[in-house]
Scaffold this active site. Structure first.
Site, PDB file in Angstrom:
ATOM      1  N   HIS A  53      64.237  -2.228 107.193  1.00 43.95           N
ATOM      2  CA  HIS A  53      63.842  -2.704 105.868  1.00 43.95           C
ATOM      3  C   HIS A  53      64.033  -4.206 105.701  1.00 43.95           C
ATOM      4  O   HIS A  53      64.091  -4.691 104.591  1.00 43.95           O
ATOM      5  CB  HIS A  53      64.666  -2.006 104.777  1.00 43.95           C
ATOM      6  CG  HIS A  53      64.166  -0.637 104.417  1.00 43.95           C
ATOM      7  ND1 HIS A  53      64.284   0.436 105.257  1.00 43.95           N
ATOM      8  CD2 HIS A  53      63.549  -0.164 103.315  1.00 43.95           C
ATOM      9  CE1 HIS A  53      63.780   1.508 104.676  1.00 43.95           C
ATOM     10  NE2 HIS A  53      63.316   1.175 103.501  1.00 43.95           N
ATOM     11  N   GLU A 107      51.249   4.652 103.191  1.00 41.75           N
ATOM     12  CA  GLU A 107      50.886   3.243 103.386  1.00 41.75           C
ATOM     13  C   GLU A 107      49.517   3.073 104.012  1.00 41.75           C
ATOM     14  O   GLU A 107      48.775   2.144 103.680  1.00 41.75           O
ATOM     15  CB  GLU A 107      51.943   2.529 104.239  1.00 41.75           C
ATOM     16  CG  GLU A 107      53.207   2.169 103.489  1.00 41.75           C
ATOM     17  CD  GLU A 107      54.184   3.325 103.405  1.00 41.75           C
ATOM     18  OE1 GLU A 107      53.930   4.367 104.034  1.00 41.75           O
ATOM     19  OE2 GLU A 107      55.207   3.192 102.706  1.00 41.75           O
TER      20      GLU A 107
END
Lengths: 424, 820
Positions: B596, B529
């Site tokens: 998440h 990321e």
């Protein structure tokens, strides 16, 4: 962690209650279940128990305060714990509990009035004095709708000022008030020098006042006087008094017998065992019998449900229980509601006949007078026989005279043979 | 994973030995004859002169920092100064073979590299170009100052002085600096000379440099890109991610061969053996020699080698060779350029972690003295000439720095700061950032647009019933259409992420793009990321439009520096030299537990320099993405996984097939009301509408519902207008309540509408605890019940209403005391 004790919701209708007396002081150890205070709703006196154990850290209202249900009224926790979070408004100088309590109520003269900026702007624009209005916002904050309500009501006099005027002790300082709203500061003591005790109307008395006024204003009352031969009553009462104690019948009194007779008579007269409301007559097959009880706080009318289905003994026990509950204040609000016909007995006080006032929306009420001797034709002569006075008030809007008369006649017949009735 | 690649178990399970290339260490051997053939006398003396200039430049700063004076000029420099005294050969050697179109990016210790690259470019650019550059920079302000210097012989000499002045002025935070003082010592840069951003975050340049290299490759531009980063950064995650991202096989195996292979990037570790006070070699890392790192990345070991950074010609030779490899598409490359700083990490560093004797040893090898001896020994110059050269450099530095410290000739930006605020966003729009034809794999009319365009564009039929999902355009497909439009209009636009190709993004928003676009415009990345965001930053700074995707909002933590420090700041730190046409698509999860399912829009909104969009309907998804993709500012574009499959049910006109934009910063009123306003961010909009419905039906309370749509920029006017009408405001979002952006809104609205408020602004967020498993969603996310409860308990008590949850003001104290 400190916990708030909340004024419980009382029955289905009560929105507030008056704290009559505190039974615990700040600093007292309390256990869950201990009685913290006694309160009175418009219908009953109840006790509030602590829902937590610990030290009573704060009482947020005083005896005499009218408190909305579900309000926090006290704080219980560990000694020394802060009760700050239970203060809806922090006071500038927090330590003194009394100061804080007043801040919460927002009514003390030196504490800020809790009003939203929007409501204040509206009030000022419309010239509404809001100091004595009751807020409906969270924590009693005055919000826009409260000001709007005041505007709509067109109220010119604050409730406190109104009560002061009603007492007769006060009068307007200026007969033509310039302010749009009259508060207590606009009043001066009345000219008369009488010493009058000022008793604000509230609780049971307030309910009675409203109901009785409504009774005369909303019904067309007609009272029919009559009497019934009371010999069988007396005789039966004597037998009950002398019956075997094990039967449990000794406590049954004249009033119980009368109630019993009414309960058994009523089902045949549905137009009297009825409620009249919203242009509709509701007739009942069961007799939910209201029973006027005199208490220190005023007249209460507990209801014996389905009285027609009870035995004499059962009815007597229920009447006794309810009367006691009314007198000691433990009667529940729900036990004071739902009657379809009321019996009011002034006979023990020597009254022969009177005009009982209807208890709307009921359409009939029976007043019982004393037992007195009445001359009746017996054979060729006159005999004095004991008779009991019966005064039936009906709402002539919906009950005609004839059925009322027939009811009285039937009741009299039943009373004259009460022993047989009890056997059915 | 493309279907064209098969993983064959027979192959994968076969016993074998992995062989790796050997890593040369200091392979360069000085050969004066060969060097004489390769370099002119003039070039060699220039190398010496540049090194001297850098040392004098740094020495002056050292003087200001430590003693408040340099050669009689008094000045106190408040900001940082990480000096590179001792490292001059590494900087100058690197630039000997670089051309102006080659980019270098550096670190907090890059004054030397800036000067070396600038001087190198000035020698190569023609004079007209140089004049144009100086005239156009800050409207020629710095040029006016430098023109006052005496004895300027020619344009190049003027440009050299201009360069030194611009660097000092930048370091001293002057309006006449390269970046109007907004970059300062650690960030100064000047793109026209190929001097790209220097980064104060250790290793921060690695992925940004890769993004620029990708820009060059994808847009077929010339030149290479060098990330000058420190030895200690070899252990930092984003650097490792960048090296792997740079080494992906797909560049050579799956991308069009005519693009030329891998991105031309050199990871140039300026290895001065210290990371602050720690020693990567021998103490804080285990690689023995930094050059070993390349072995772990690809079969070429990144062409890694150690270079003697105390010999400028060794560095020049290595850089030349790597540049050749990179231009052939054979990158990435890695150099471990050993060097040494005599000065501490910064002026406050007393060098307590190293022995004076060690410093003395390196001084005995000093590169300037050593190269001077080389010049004398090979008769390029004599000591007297070199002495004279040193003296003239020193005098010139003194003249220039005197101008730079003088507030009269070198003023600062208006301290009131309006000028800085104006730099945060460029607020420009561009349909395309280049005028060539976009490279696509199929005509637009054959793309999946023909499927989506034919769907129902509004989710409800005439009776208000939901239309069949598969036949109705969804939020995800609205995103697809916006992406497709810009891909077919802007040739520079690329998109990438962890599963963007074939899969079409984890939530299918890119379905159909694989067929429409060649590999280099839409590609899969490693699960990196930081590099995903950092590469996009570099690509955007190089003037390409980048759309990276983070599969879950929660993964932003992995890209924290790249989003918060890089993406957000470079426009302003460049002093308006650069644009950041970057849209970071971030998907807010649901039903996937604590790591998440978080809405971190508030974190992003807190960081100055980012635009934050959060559409809640398909219409807004397309219109807002269209807007973002035409802008030139960095946008974090939040999407909700609750919504991807949702058709448009609120905008009754449905989602137009044709292009349209939602005006940036404008909230939208979805339901008018008169008693209370509910303003939402993200998917809470639908719960607010349900609450409004119930308030109307069950309590005769008329609620107005507004979707903020944007967190930044945000036009408060429509919200204030609503609050003026209703007097009561509930704010709701799925972000955890503590520190939520809603509190910023609440505070602002309280200021702006105080006199109209009928109660304090109420903020309803998710609980301040972990997102529980999906089955317990209701205990965490705000639903319609909580909204009504909070309205009842904080704003407008509803007669007869029994709240299902505790949302009263006293609960604020209890929850905060408990820390939840």
């Amino acid at each position: 962690m400190a916990q708030a004790i909340v004024l419980p919701k009382l029955g289905n209708t009560a929105e507030s209650a008056i704290i009559l007396a505190w039974h615990a002081n700040v600093g007292d150890e309390v256990s869950a279940g201990d009685v913290l205070c006694e309160i009175e709703t418009d219908k009953a006196t109840l006790e509030v128990e602590s829902s937590a154990g610990g030290v009573l850290l704060a009482r947020l209202f005083e005896a005499g305060d009218d408190v909305p249900v579900l309000s926090q009224i006290a704080v219980v926790g560990r000694a020394g714990e802060s009760v700050e979070e239970f203060q809806i408004l922090p006071s500038p100088e927090p330590p003194h509990l009394e100061t804080r309590r007043k801040a919460i109520r927002g009514k003390a003269v030196d504490s800020p009035i809790r009003i939203s900026p929007r409501a204040r702007n509206l009030a000022e624009r419309k010239g509404i004095e809001y100091a004595d209005l009751t807020g409906s916002g969270p924590g009693g904050r005055l919000i826009e709708r409260d000001i709007n309500a005041a505007i709509k009501e067109g109220v010119k006099i604050t409730p406190v000022a109104q009560a002061m005027l009603d007492s007769g002790d006060f009068q307007l300082a200026d007969p033509q008030p310039r302010s749009a709203r009259v508060g207590k500061l606009d009043l001066v003591p009345a000219d008369s020098g009488d010493e009058i005790e000022e008793i604000p109307l509230r609780g049971v008395r307030q309910t009675i006042a409203r109901r009785l006024l409504a009774s005369t204003q909303t019904t067309a009352q007609l009272t029919l006087n009559s009497s019934a031969d009371a010999r069988a009553l007396r005789a039966f009462r004597e037998r009950l008094k002398e019956s075997d104690e094990a039967l449990g019948l000794r406590a049954i009194n004249i009033n119980d017998l009368l109630m019993f007779a009414v309960a058994r008579t009523l089902p045949a007269f549905p137009n009297l065992n009825a409620l009249f409301e919203n242009d509709t007559i509701y007739q009942f097959s069961a007799a939910h019998l209201g029973m006027a009880v005199d208490t220190e706080r005023g007249l209460l009318v507990p209801v014996i449900r389905k009285a027609q289905a009870l035995s004499l003994k059962q009815l007597s026990a229920e009447a006794r229980r309810l009367a006691a509950a009314c007198r000691d204040g433990s009667v529940s609000p729900d036990e004071l509601a739902g009657g379809t016909f009321t019996v009011s007995n002034l006979g023990a006080l020597g009254i022969e006949n009177f005009t009982p006032l209807l208890n709307p929306p009921q359409v009939a009420i029976l007043g019982i007078g004393s037992i007195h001797l009445k001359p009746v034709a017996a054979g060729d002569g006159v005999e004095f026989r004991p008779h009991i006075g019966l005064s039936l008030t009906i709402d002539h809007q919906v009950v005609d005279g004839a059925p009322a008369v027939r009811f009285l006649a039937q009741l009299a017949r039943h009373l004259a043979q009460i022993d047989l009735l009890a056997a059915i | 994973m493309p279907k064209s690649l098969t993983i064959d178990p027979a192959e994968e399970r076969k016993p074998a030995v992995l062989r790796a290339p050997e890593i040369p260490l200091n392979a360069y051997v000085s050969d004066p004859a060969a060097e004489a053939a390769a370099y002119s006398r003039e070039q060699l003396v220039a190398i010496y002169q540049d090194m001297v200039l850098i040392r004098e430049f740094e020495t002056a700063l050292d003087g200001f920092k430590k003693e408040g004076s340099y050669r009689g000029i008094r000045y106190t420099h408040a900001g940082p100064a990480h000096l590179s005294i001792g490292q001059e050969a590494a900087a100058v050697g690197q630039c000997v073979h670089l051309e102006p179109q080659d980019f270098i990016l550096g670190s907090h210790r890059s004054h030397g590299e800036i000067l070396a690259k600038g001087l190198s470019a000035i020698r190569q650019l023609d004079e007209d170009r140089l004049l144009t550059i100086m005239e156009s920079a800050q409207g020629g302000a710095a040029l006016r100052v430098v023109e006052s210097l005496k004895d300027i012989e020619d344009i190049r000499s003027l440009a050299s002085n201009w360069l030194v002045y611009g660097a000092y002025a930048e370091i001293f935070a002057r309006k006449t600096g390269f970046n109007q003082g907004m970059g300062g010592s650690m960030h100064a840069f000047f793109p026209p000379f190929g001097i790209m951003p220097n980064n104060a975050i250790v290793g921060g340049s690695a992925d940004i440099a890769l993004g620029m290299a990708l820009f060059k490759r994808i847009n077929r531009r010339n030149g290479i890109v060098i990330a000058n980063i420190g030895d200690s950064s070899a252990a930092s995650g984003p650097v490792w991610e960048a090296m792997n991202f740079a080494a992906m096989d797909q560049y050579r195996t799956l991308w069009d061969a005519d693009l030329g292979g891998a991105p031309p990037i050199l990871f140039n570790f300026i290895n001065n053996f210290y990371g602050m006070g720690g020693q990567p070699q021998g103490e804080t890392l285990g690689f023995g020699s930094l050059a070993r790192v390349g072995l772990g990345v690809n079969a070429d070991a990144m062409h890694s080698e150690r270079v003697d950074g105390y010999n400028p010609l060794a560095v020049a030779d290595a850089t030349r060779r790597k540049k050749g490899l990179l231009l052939k598409g054979r990158g990435p490359a890695l150099l471990d350029v050993i060097t040494y700083r005599y000065s501490g990490h910064s002026p406050s560093d007393a060098s307590s972690y190293r022995a004076r004797a060690e410093i003395a040893l390196w001084r005995a090898h000093d590169s300037i003295r050593g190269f001077g001896e080389y010049l004398c020994a090979n008769r390029y110059a004599d000591e007297a000439q070199l002495h004279g050269l040193r003296e003239s450099v020193s005098e010139r530095i003194a003249e220039i720095v005197a101008l730079a410290v003088d507030l009269g000739s070198s003023p600062r930006l208006d301290p009131a700061g309006a000028a800085i605020g104006a730099m945060m966003f460029s607020n420009e729009t561009a349909d395309a950032l280049d005028d060539r034809e976009p490279e696509v794999s199929q005509p637009l009319q054959e793309s999946r647009l023909k499927v989506t365009a034919g769907k129902h564009r509004f989710g409800l039929d005439e009776d208000g019933a939901l239309r069949p999902r598969l036949k109705t355009l969804t939020y995800a497909e609205a995103i697809f259409e916006a992406m497709l439009h810009r891909f077919y209009n802007d040739p520079t636009m690329i998109a990438f992420g962890e599963e963007n190709r074939d899969w079409g993004g984890a939530f299918g928003a890119y379905r159909g793009l694989t067929e429409a676009l060649p590999y280099h415009r839409l590609f899969n990345t490693p699960i990196s990321e930081a590099a995903i965001a950092g590469v996009a930053v570099g690509y955007a700074l190089a003037s390409g439009r980048a759309v990276p995707e983070l599969m879950y909002c929660d993964f932003m933590g992995r890209a924290g520096d790249e989003i918060f420090n890089q993406m957000a700041k470079w426009q302003a730190m460049s002093g308006n030299l650069l644009r950041m046409p970057l849209v970071l698509r971030v998907s807010v999860g649901m039903k996937y537990g604590a790591q998440h399912s978080q809405d971190w829009s508030s974190l992003v909104a807190h960081i100055p320099g980012l635009k934050v969009y959060f559409p809640a309907t398909a219409f807004d998804a397309k219109g807002m993405l269209n807007r973002a993709l035409r802008g030139t500012d960095p946008v974090v574009f939040f999407e909700s996984q609750r919504l991807y499959n949702q058709p448009e049910t609120l905008f009754s006109g449905g989602v137009p097939v044709e292009y349209y934009e939602v005006e940036e910063g404008e909230p939208y009123l979805h339901r008018p009301g008169s008693d209370i306003s509910i303003v939402t961010i993200g998917a809470t909009l639908y719960r607010a509408l349900e609450a409004a419905e119930r308030l109307e039906r069950e309590h005769r309370v008329s609620a107005e519902v507004i979707d903020a749509r944007f967190l930044n920029p945000l036009n408060y006017a429509p919200i204030i207008e609503s609050v003026r009408k209703t007097g009561a405001l509930l704010l709701a979002s799925d972000a955890s309540e503590r520190g939520s952006f809603l509190h910023t809104m609440a505070s602002n609205i309280s200021q702006l509408a105080f006199d109209f408020l009928d109660g304090p602004v109420a903020v309803l967020g998710s609980r301040n605890w972990i997102t529980p498993p999906a089955e317990l969603d209701e205990s965490f996310f705000p639903g319609a019940d909580w909204m009504i409860d909070m309205i009842h308990q904080r704003l407008l008590p509803l007669p007869g209403y029994q709240p299902r949850s505790e949302q009263g003001a006293p609960d604020i104290i209890r929850r905060n005391r408990a820390g939840v």
